[in-house]
Motif scaffolding. Sequence first.
Motif, PDB file in Angstrom:
ATOM      1  N   ASP A 188      35.086  72.317  -2.789  1.00  0.00           N
ATOM      2  CA  ASP A 188      33.986  71.518  -3.352  1.00  0.00           C
ATOM      3  C   ASP A 188      32.758  72.366  -3.717  1.00  0.00           C
ATOM      4  O   ASP A 188      31.651  72.136  -3.211  1.00  0.00           O
ATOM      5  CB  ASP A 188      33.634  70.381  -2.375  1.00  0.00           C
ATOM      6  CG  ASP A 188      34.813  69.443  -2.167  1.00  0.00           C
ATOM      7  OD1 ASP A 188      35.049  68.594  -3.034  1.00  0.00           O
ATOM      8  OD2 ASP A 188      35.531  69.615  -1.165  1.00  0.00           O
ATOM      9  N   ASP A 205      37.746  71.042  -6.818  1.00  0.00           N
ATOM     10  CA  ASP A 205      36.394  70.602  -7.184  1.00  0.00           C
ATOM     11  C   ASP A 205      35.498  71.830  -7.408  1.00  0.00           C
ATOM     12  O   ASP A 205      34.427  71.971  -6.798  1.00  0.00           O
ATOM     13  CB  ASP A 205      35.778  69.631  -6.164  1.00  0.00           C
ATOM     14  CG  ASP A 205      36.228  68.187  -6.379  1.00  0.00           C
ATOM     15  OD1 ASP A 205      37.041  67.942  -7.304  1.00  0.00           O
ATOM     16  OD2 ASP A 205      35.773  67.311  -5.626  1.00  0.00           O
ATOM     17  N   ASN A 262      39.784  66.450  -7.890  1.00  0.00           N
ATOM     18  CA  ASN A 262      39.661  65.367  -8.870  1.00  0.00           C
ATOM     19  C   ASN A 262      38.614  65.686  -9.939  1.00  0.00           C
ATOM     20  O   ASN A 262      38.797  65.343 -11.115  1.00  0.00           O
ATOM     21  CB  ASN A 262      39.352  64.036  -8.169  1.00  0.00           C
ATOM     22  CG  ASN A 262      38.145  64.086  -7.276  1.00  0.00           C
ATOM     23  OD1 ASN A 262      37.982  65.018  -6.491  1.00  0.00           O
ATOM     24  ND2 ASN A 262      37.290  63.077  -7.363  1.00  0.00           N
ATOM     25  N   HIS A 277      43.741  68.695  -1.864  1.00  0.00           N
ATOM     26  CA  HIS A 277      42.314  68.421  -2.114  1.00  0.00           C
ATOM     27  C   HIS A 277      41.841  67.188  -1.344  1.00  0.00           C
ATOM     28  O   HIS A 277      40.949  67.268  -0.514  1.00  0.00           O
ATOM     29  CB  HIS A 277      42.034  68.258  -3.603  1.00  0.00           C
ATOM     30  CG  HIS A 277      40.590  67.927  -3.876  1.00  0.00           C
ATOM     31  ND1 HIS A 277      39.586  68.837  -3.668  1.00  0.00           N
ATOM     32  CD2 HIS A 277      39.979  66.767  -4.257  1.00  0.00           C
ATOM     33  CE1 HIS A 277      38.416  68.271  -3.935  1.00  0.00           C
ATOM     34  NE2 HIS A 277      38.630  67.012  -4.283  1.00  0.00           N
ATOM     35  N   HIS A 288      37.354  67.373  -0.444  1.00  0.00           N
ATOM     36  CA  HIS A 288      37.017  66.095  -1.067  1.00  0.00           C
ATOM     37  C   HIS A 288      35.996  65.265  -0.311  1.00  0.00           C
ATOM     38  O   HIS A 288      35.110  64.672  -0.914  1.00  0.00           O
ATOM     39  CB  HIS A 288      38.298  65.278  -1.307  1.00  0.00           C
ATOM     40  CG  HIS A 288      38.108  64.048  -2.143  1.00  0.00           C
ATOM     41  ND1 HIS A 288      37.550  64.083  -3.408  1.00  0.00           N
ATOM     42  CD2 HIS A 288      38.414  62.743  -1.901  1.00  0.00           C
ATOM     43  CE1 HIS A 288      37.519  62.851  -3.899  1.00  0.00           C
ATOM     44  NE2 HIS A 288      38.024  62.024  -3.006  1.00  0.00           N
TER      45      HIS A 288
HETATM   46 FE   LIG Z   1      36.933  65.673  -4.782  1.00  0.00          FE
END
Ligand SMILES: [Fe+2]
Length: 270
Positions: free
Chosen positions: A9, A37, A63, A117, A154
């Motif tokens: 992330d 990410d 995502n 993730h 995530h």
């Molecule tokens: Fe994410």
Amino acid sequence: MARTGVIADIHGNREALVAALAALEARGVERLACLGDIVGYNADPDECAAIVRERRMLTIAGNHDLISVRRLGFGRCANNAAYALRRTRRAIAAETAAYLEQLPMYREIEPGVMLVHGGVRDVQQYMTNRSVIEQNAAWLREDFPGARVCFFGHSHEQKVYRVEGDCVEEAAAQERHALERDALYFINPGSVDASRKRGEKLAECALFDPHAWTLELLRLPYDAAATEAKSAVCGYRLAPWAQGMYALVGRMQALANRVFRSGWRRARAR
Ligand SMILES: [Fe+2]
Ligand SMILES: [Fe+2]
């Protein structure tokens, strides 16, 4: 069995990424793993993707990476995330897009050590409690028999869950963990990007030693004010009035849907 720096992330936050990498390299990491990410929320998606690429990190897609190259839609995005991702889609260079397009959804970096993730079967699932971990442990055993450590991101929170049979325990929040070799672990190294966090803004990451079977969780200061100013100037921040407007539109749509559905049920009943 290389000492492994694990990051997740990054979200286009170059200042936090540089701080995390400096700390990991000072501790003698031999390789780096990235849980996805890489982009979204902040103004340096190309710079962050270039660093990840140049360091030859073992990387998977998050995502936000998938949405930024249209491998996934905005359906499950919050308003501020969707706003920053629309900006990211316009901003990223062709080289960055090509890199994000080919990222795998999961990978095994050595026998028994997996990267995902979100959840094991759902990139957008938040693994934030013991019942979700229990479900994902069952999926992990089905999909990747032999896995003993599953790193996930995530949810942007440093967490260590130990699973033995059907029993899931959350480890106490502490810097160093000696892992047990006969248990299964779900480990979140935290979020490199702290721009969405309240309170102190610290870049988080982890150092995993697969030989000694130990884990160190790191939390590091970085120039958060510079990241925030750049992201605001470059159009990655949804203004507060716009957030209110989005929320109002969302409530009106939900109300319209309820009215439509009840009218439809009454018409069918006649
Ligand atoms: Fe994410
Ligand atoms: Fe994220």
